[in-house]
Write an enzyme that holds these catalytic residues in place. Structure first.
Site, PDB file in Angstrom:
ATOM      1  CE1 TYR A   1      -3.689   2.471   0.477  1.00 32.33           C
ATOM      2  CE2 TYR A   1      -2.599   3.174   2.502  1.00 32.33           C
ATOM      3  CZ  TYR A   1      -3.577   3.358   1.534  1.00 32.33           C
ATOM      4  OH  TYR A   1      -4.428   4.435   1.640  1.00 32.33           O
TER       5      TYR A   1
ATOM      6  CE  LYS B   1       0.305   4.601   8.487  1.00 33.96           C
ATOM      7  NZ  LYS B   1       0.340   3.877   7.254  1.00 33.96           N
TER       8      LYS B   1
ATOM      9  CG  ASP C   1       5.484   3.631   1.276  1.00 32.63           C
ATOM     10  OD1 ASP C   1       5.706   4.136   2.393  1.00 32.63           O
ATOM     11  OD2 ASP C   1       4.366   3.634   0.734  1.00 32.63           O
TER      12      ASP C   1
HETATM   13  C1  LIG Z   1      -0.194   4.370   5.866  1.00 29.72           C
HETATM   14  C2  LIG Z   1       0.646   4.180   4.649  1.00 29.72           C
HETATM   15  C3  LIG Z   1       0.656   5.100   3.587  1.00 29.72           C
HETATM   16  C4  LIG Z   1      -0.320   6.240   3.516  1.00 29.72           C
HETATM   17  O1  LIG Z   1      -0.146   7.167   4.539  1.00 29.72           O
HETATM   18  P1  LIG Z   1      -1.387   8.123   4.942  1.00 29.72           P
HETATM   19  O2  LIG Z   1      -0.793   9.047   5.939  1.00 29.72           O
HETATM   20  O3  LIG Z   1      -2.442   7.220   5.473  1.00 29.72           O
HETATM   21  O4  LIG Z   1      -1.810   8.820   3.703  1.00 29.72           O
HETATM   22  C5  LIG Z   1       1.557   4.918   2.579  1.00 29.72           C
HETATM   23  N1  LIG Z   1       2.416   3.884   2.582  1.00 29.72           N
HETATM   24  C6  LIG Z   1       2.429   2.977   3.572  1.00 29.72           C
HETATM   25  C7  LIG Z   1       3.425   1.877   3.544  1.00 29.72           C
HETATM   26  C8  LIG Z   1       1.522   3.083   4.627  1.00 29.72           C
HETATM   27  O5  LIG Z   1       1.501   2.152   5.581  1.00 29.72           O
END
Ligand SMILES: *Cc1c(COP(=O)(O)O)cnc(C)c1O
Length: 432
Positions: free
Chosen positions: A155, A271, A243
């Site tokens: 994701y 995060k 990511d």
């Molecule tokens: C949570 C997440 C995102 C998106 O971040 P948001 O602050 O929810 O937009 C992107 N990449 C990874 C790996 C994530 O876990």
């Protein structure tokens, strides 16, 4: 420390989770502002949080849960740690947003750069979604190429080009898994299976990967996968994008890049660097980041980017993350993983609890998944929902979806972990 009040003053009508969900559904689609919170994947209605402290959340009915959702990762110190609360309050009192730069933005960027080898300059955003979306734009702008490769089950937020669905086993090009995402938006997105190094050609701008996949449960990279991606990108002149929105500053000071000794060209963060406030960031070498406006031609912006409350919370969070903190986080996660495995073993329930550093997953079945197909096969056993329900009834909150990681924090005590394991032993015994 005193536990926060979770009930309204007497005389008020006491709110209930069901009552609030009904009101929520009248004004918010599905009653929530992010889909997984709706309990659609597991049935039932969500608990509405009244307050949270340390490892615990209290719902509006006064029920306490040991919390392993932890906002899906940001609250690595636990809920409402005094240092973060004080930093946010002080920042708010000095003004909440200016449309002009602040020292706190510089300090947060300096702190991140000091921790992540190879990260030279970065841009702050307000979410991980924006970070990944902007990293893709930058990669395309810097390489002059269009195609991106992502992995099924990873994701990267909800930007159109990154919402391409993954088929199992084979790479799919140009298939959107989401209404409203046009074929054109994903025409340049190739989806490949995780843990297999795909063919990277000279049309490819970037390969995006969660270096530890934490959005299909927890799936660790197999030996050589990340190094293989590095080599394939180098061979084709494509950029490797990690990511690290979940892994960054959680797997250790330098995140997954340092943990695995593989350095990407671009990082995405989020995060943990916001300590529970809305933040994201993307960064890389000075040369690459110079393609970004105002230095270069790749436009990217944000009214609230580098927001003073968010940078204050992020800085206070990173300041607490020293070597001892990472040791403690890992010890907590290891205690939980081995406790859960024992509990399932004793109940005769086939389940695996994969762990990388302080990140944990839970899969029912005897196999440890190594890609989305494996994760989906575990989910298809249908045991997560009844397990979650049995845990909630015992005061333990796991995420209301089978594809989420389990997040421990520095606030989880050994007693919290042991209580969780005891609850899991009873819950496992109830499973069909
Ligand atoms: C949570 C997440 C995102 C998106 O971040 P948001 O602050 O929810 O937009 C992107 N990449 C990874 C790996 C994530 O876990």
């Amino acid at each position: 420390m005193a536990e926060p009040r979770s009930r309204p003053a007497s005389g008020d009508t006491e709110p209930s989770n069901a009552g609030l969900f009904e009101r929520a559904c009248a004004v918010l689609p599905g009653g929530v502002n992010s889909p997984v919170r709706a309990f659609g994947a597991v049935g039932g209605t969500p608990y509405f949080v009244a307050s949270a402290h340390g490892a615990h959340v209290w719902d509006v009915e006064g029920n306490r849960y040991i919390d392993y959702v932890q906002s899906y990762g940001p609250t690595i110190l636990g809920h409402a740690p005094p240092s973060v609360v004080e930093a946010v309050c002080a920042a708010a009192a000095a003004g909440t947003s200016f449309g002009a730069p602040t020292e706190a933005e510089v300090r947060l960027a300096e702190e991140m750069r000091a921790r992540v080898p190879g990260l030279e300059t970065l841009r702050l955003t307000s979410s991980g979604t924006e970070a990944a979306m902007s990293a893709v734009r930058l990669a395309r702008g810097a390489t002059g190429r269009n195609k991106i490769i992502k992995f099924a089950g990873c994701y990267h937020g909800h930007a159109d080009s990154l919402l391409a669905a993954g088929g199992s086993g084979v790479a799919n090009q140009g298939l959107s898994g989401c209404d409203g995402v046009t074929p054109g938006a994903v025409a340049d997105t190739v989806v490949a299976p995780y843990n297999v190094v795909p063919k990277v050609d000279e049309d490819t701008a970037a390969v995006l990967v969660e270096p530890v996949a934490a959005n299909m449960g927890l799936v660790a990279p197999q030996d050589g996968f990340l190094a293989g991606l590095r080599a394939a990108c180098d061979g084709a002149g494509a950029l490797l994008v990690f990511d690290e929105v979940i892994t960054g500053f959680r797997l250790g000071r330098g995140g997954a890049a340092e943990f695995y000794g593989v350095r990407p060209d671009l990082w995405c963060f989020g995060k943990v660097i916001g300590g529970g406030l809305p933040v994201g960031a993307f960064g890389g070498s000075r040369e690459l980041m110079a393609h970004l406006a105002p230095l270069g031609g790749v436009y990217q912006a944000g009214t609230l980017s580098g927001n003073p409350l968010a940078t204050a919370a992020g800085l206070a969070t990173l300041e607490a993350l020293d070597a001892a903190a990472y040791e403690r986080l890992e010890a907590v996660a290891a205690r939980l993983a081995s406790g859960l495995e024992e509990a399932f073993g004793a109940a005769g329930t086939a389940a695996v609890v994969p762990r990388v550093g302080s990140l944990l997953g839970l899969f029912f079945g005897a196999e440890t998944p190594r890609d989305f197909a494996g994760a989906a096969a575990s989910v298809a056993r249908g045991l997560y929902a009844p397990f979650l329900g049995a845990m909630l009834r015992r005061g333990v909150a796991l995420a209301p979806g089978p594809y989420e990681a389990i997040f421990v924090s520095l606030a989880h005590s050994d007693a919290d972990i042991d209580a969780t394991v005891a609850a899991a032993a009873e819950a496992a015994a109830e499973l069909p």
